[in-house]
Design a protein around this motif. Structure first.
Motif, PDB file in Angstrom:
ATOM      1  N   MET A   1       0.833  -1.210   0.000  1.00 59.05           N
ATOM      2  CA  MET A   1       0.000   0.000   0.000  1.00 59.05           C
ATOM      3  C   MET A   1       0.867   1.258   0.000  1.00 59.05           C
ATOM      4  O   MET A   1       0.523   2.260  -0.611  1.00 59.05           O
ATOM      5  CB  MET A   1      -0.924   0.009   1.223  1.00 59.05           C
ATOM      6  N   ARG A   2       1.992   1.171   0.702  1.00 63.08           N
ATOM      7  CA  ARG A   2       2.901   2.325   0.723  1.00 63.08           C
ATOM      8  C   ARG A   2       3.368   2.633  -0.703  1.00 63.08           C
ATOM      9  O   ARG A   2       3.384   3.780  -1.130  1.00 63.08           O
ATOM     10  CB  ARG A   2       4.101   2.030   1.631  1.00 63.08           C
ATOM     11  N   SER A   3       3.743   1.570  -1.428  1.00 62.43           N
ATOM     12  CA  SER A   3       4.262   1.774  -2.791  1.00 62.43           C
ATOM     13  C   SER A   3       3.167   2.241  -3.743  1.00 62.43           C
ATOM     14  O   SER A   3       3.449   2.809  -4.791  1.00 62.43           O
ATOM     15  CB  SER A   3       4.901   0.488  -3.307  1.00 62.43           C
ATOM     16  N   GLN A   4       1.895   2.009  -3.373  1.00 57.35           N
ATOM     17  CA  GLN A   4       0.781   2.411  -4.246  1.00 57.35           C
ATOM     18  C   GLN A   4       0.180   3.759  -3.832  1.00 57.35           C
ATOM     19  O   GLN A   4      -0.849   4.173  -4.378  1.00 57.35           O
ATOM     20  CB  GLN A   4      -0.306   1.333  -4.212  1.00 57.35           C
ATOM     21  N   PHE A   5       0.820   4.439  -2.880  1.00 58.17           N
ATOM     22  CA  PHE A   5       0.296   5.740  -2.449  1.00 58.17           C
ATOM     23  C   PHE A   5       0.308   6.696  -3.641  1.00 58.17           C
ATOM     24  O   PHE A   5       1.306   6.796  -4.358  1.00 58.17           O
ATOM     25  CB  PHE A   5       1.165   6.306  -1.311  1.00 58.17           C
ATOM     26  N   PRO A   6      -0.812   7.398  -3.886  1.00 55.08           N
ATOM     27  CA  PRO A   6      -0.896   8.238  -5.098  1.00 55.08           C
ATOM     28  C   PRO A   6       0.147   9.360  -5.121  1.00 55.08           C
ATOM     29  O   PRO A   6       0.449   9.948  -4.079  1.00 55.08           O
ATOM     30  CB  PRO A   6      -2.310   8.847  -5.011  1.00 55.08           C
ATOM     31  N   LYS A   7       0.680   9.618  -6.296  1.00 55.43           N
ATOM     32  CA  LYS A   7       1.581  10.765  -6.484  1.00 55.43           C
ATOM     33  C   LYS A   7       0.692  12.002  -6.662  1.00 55.43           C
ATOM     34  O   LYS A   7      -0.187  12.013  -7.512  1.00 55.43           O
ATOM     35  CB  LYS A   7       2.433  10.582  -7.740  1.00 55.43           C
ATOM     36  N   ILE A   8       0.930  13.001  -5.821  1.00 58.21           N
ATOM     37  CA  ILE A   8       0.059  14.178  -5.845  1.00 58.21           C
ATOM     38  C   ILE A   8       0.866  15.417  -6.228  1.00 58.21           C
ATOM     39  O   ILE A   8       1.875  15.731  -5.584  1.00 58.21           O
ATOM     40  CB  ILE A   8      -0.621  14.372  -4.473  1.00 58.21           C
ATOM     41  N   GLU A   9       0.414  16.096  -7.260  1.00 66.73           N
ATOM     42  CA  GLU A   9       1.125  17.286  -7.739  1.00 66.73           C
ATOM     43  C   GLU A   9       1.139  18.383  -6.682  1.00 66.73           C
ATOM     44  O   GLU A   9       0.150  18.615  -6.002  1.00 66.73           O
ATOM     45  CB  GLU A   9       0.439  17.831  -8.992  1.00 66.73           C
ATOM     46  N   LEU A 190      -6.539  12.160  -4.117  1.00 70.52           N
ATOM     47  CA  LEU A 190      -6.181  10.753  -3.930  1.00 70.52           C
ATOM     48  C   LEU A 190      -6.932   9.891  -4.947  1.00 70.52           C
ATOM     49  O   LEU A 190      -7.991  10.281  -5.419  1.00 70.52           O
ATOM     50  CB  LEU A 190      -6.535  10.326  -2.505  1.00 70.52           C
ATOM     51  N   ASP A 191      -6.381   8.724  -5.255  1.00 72.24           N
ATOM     52  CA  ASP A 191      -7.033   7.918  -6.294  1.00 72.24           C
ATOM     53  C   ASP A 191      -8.169   7.067  -5.727  1.00 72.24           C
ATOM     54  O   ASP A 191      -8.351   6.944  -4.516  1.00 72.24           O
ATOM     55  CB  ASP A 191      -6.010   7.074  -7.071  1.00 72.24           C
ATOM     56  N   MET A 192      -8.926   6.475  -6.641  1.00 74.43           N
ATOM     57  CA  MET A 192     -10.106   5.701  -6.258  1.00 74.43           C
ATOM     58  C   MET A 192      -9.738   4.506  -5.381  1.00 74.43           C
ATOM     59  O   MET A 192     -10.444   4.183  -4.424  1.00 74.43           O
ATOM     60  CB  MET A 192     -10.828   5.234  -7.534  1.00 74.43           C
ATOM     61  N   ARG A 193      -8.616   3.869  -5.690  1.00 69.77           N
ATOM     62  CA  ARG A 193      -8.204   2.684  -4.917  1.00 69.77           C
ATOM     63  C   ARG A 193      -7.978   3.043  -3.442  1.00 69.77           C
ATOM     64  O   ARG A 193      -8.350   2.289  -2.546  1.00 69.77           O
ATOM     65  CB  ARG A 193      -6.918   2.099  -5.532  1.00 69.77           C
ATOM     66  N   PHE A 194      -7.373   4.202  -3.203  1.00 66.02           N
ATOM     67  CA  PHE A 194      -7.124   4.675  -1.838  1.00 66.02           C
ATOM     68  C   PHE A 194      -8.453   4.771  -1.074  1.00 66.02           C
ATOM     69  O   PHE A 194      -8.587   4.282   0.044  1.00 66.02           O
ATOM     70  CB  PHE A 194      -6.438   6.048  -1.890  1.00 66.02           C
ATOM     71  N   HIS A 195      -9.451   5.392  -1.703  1.00 65.53           N
ATOM     72  CA  HIS A 195     -10.748   5.606  -1.037  1.00 65.53           C
ATOM     73  C   HIS A 195     -11.538   4.306  -0.898  1.00 65.53           C
ATOM     74  O   HIS A 195     -12.223   4.104   0.115  1.00 65.53           O
ATOM     75  CB  HIS A 195     -11.565   6.642  -1.817  1.00 65.53           C
TER      76      HIS A 195
END
Length: 221
Positions: A1-9, A190-195
């Motif tokens: 999950m850490r590696s899939q944390f969304p990159k946020i501008e 944040l991306d859909m997967r996170f939510h």
């Protein structure tokens, strides 16, 4: 999950995970809590209470948290030797020894004083850097905080509402997971997967196996 944390501008925040997201992947919640407690004591990670209107815990690996602290100090642009020392004391005497999610004023001053003479504005400095926030109920208590996380916290709350609202408007309050994951939320960076992981783990959504794939449905409370 850490590696899939969304990159946020335009937002410099190290990856963090919500406890609810772990609950979505590991069925035994007691085991999750026990493992988190043990990893906290081993100083592998830190836990943070979030002010998102729910009983949310964020989990951040200690190395990531220390990077976040360093970034925050840099952003503050502090130049004086005394101010820099306060951050060093915080890292050496508080982060290392105080592993709880909160600390009271007296203990904060006492631990900082291992570094040297502590002034009142030293605490203000730590608050301004986003390392501590005052508790509303008891002004003598502080929550440890993840600096520079404000925009993302707003996204966590708004993304939850937007996703639940979207599903509640559908005929059976449900949708297949695969097409749902591809959707973008307007109100959250944040991306859909996170939510989805968050809302499934907190019990707001449930998943059902169907012949056409995994279905996500709003839980009935």
């Amino acid at each position: 999950m850490r590696s899939q944390f969304p990159k946020i501008e335009k937002v410099v925040v190290q990856p963090f995970i919500l406890r609810s997201q772990l609950y979505s992947s590991v069925k035994d919640r007691t085991q999750v809590d026990r493992d988190l407690e043990s990893m906290k004591k081993e100083k592998v990670l830190r836990l943070f209470k979030l002010n998102t209107g729910q009983d949310d815990d964020a989990i951040m690996f200690m190395d990531d948290y220390l990077k976040q602290v360093a970034t925050s100090v840099k952003r503050l642009g502090t130049k004086s030797q005394q101010e820099m020392q306060v951050f060093e004391w915080f890292e050496r005497h508080i982060i290392e020894s105080k592993l709880d999610v909160s600390i009271n004023h007296q203990e904060l001053l006492s631990l900082l004083s291992f570094g040297g003479e502590v002034k009142d504005n030293d605490v203000t400095l730590l608050i301004n850097a986003g390392l501590l926030t005052r508790q509303l109920i008891d002004p003598n208590m502080y929550w440890f905080a993840i600096p520079n996380i404000g925009t993302i916290l707003k996204g966590v709350s708004q993304g939850r509402k937007e996703l639940l609202s979207f599903l509640n408007r559908r005929k059976y309050k449900e949708m297949l997971l695969a097409p749902l994951e591809k959707k973008r939320l307007r109100l959250s960076p944040l991306d859909m997967r996170f939510h989805l992981r968050d809302l499934i783990g907190s019990g707001h959504l449930k998943t059902i196996n169907t012949p056409t794939g995994l279905l996500v449905r709003v839980s009935k409370y």
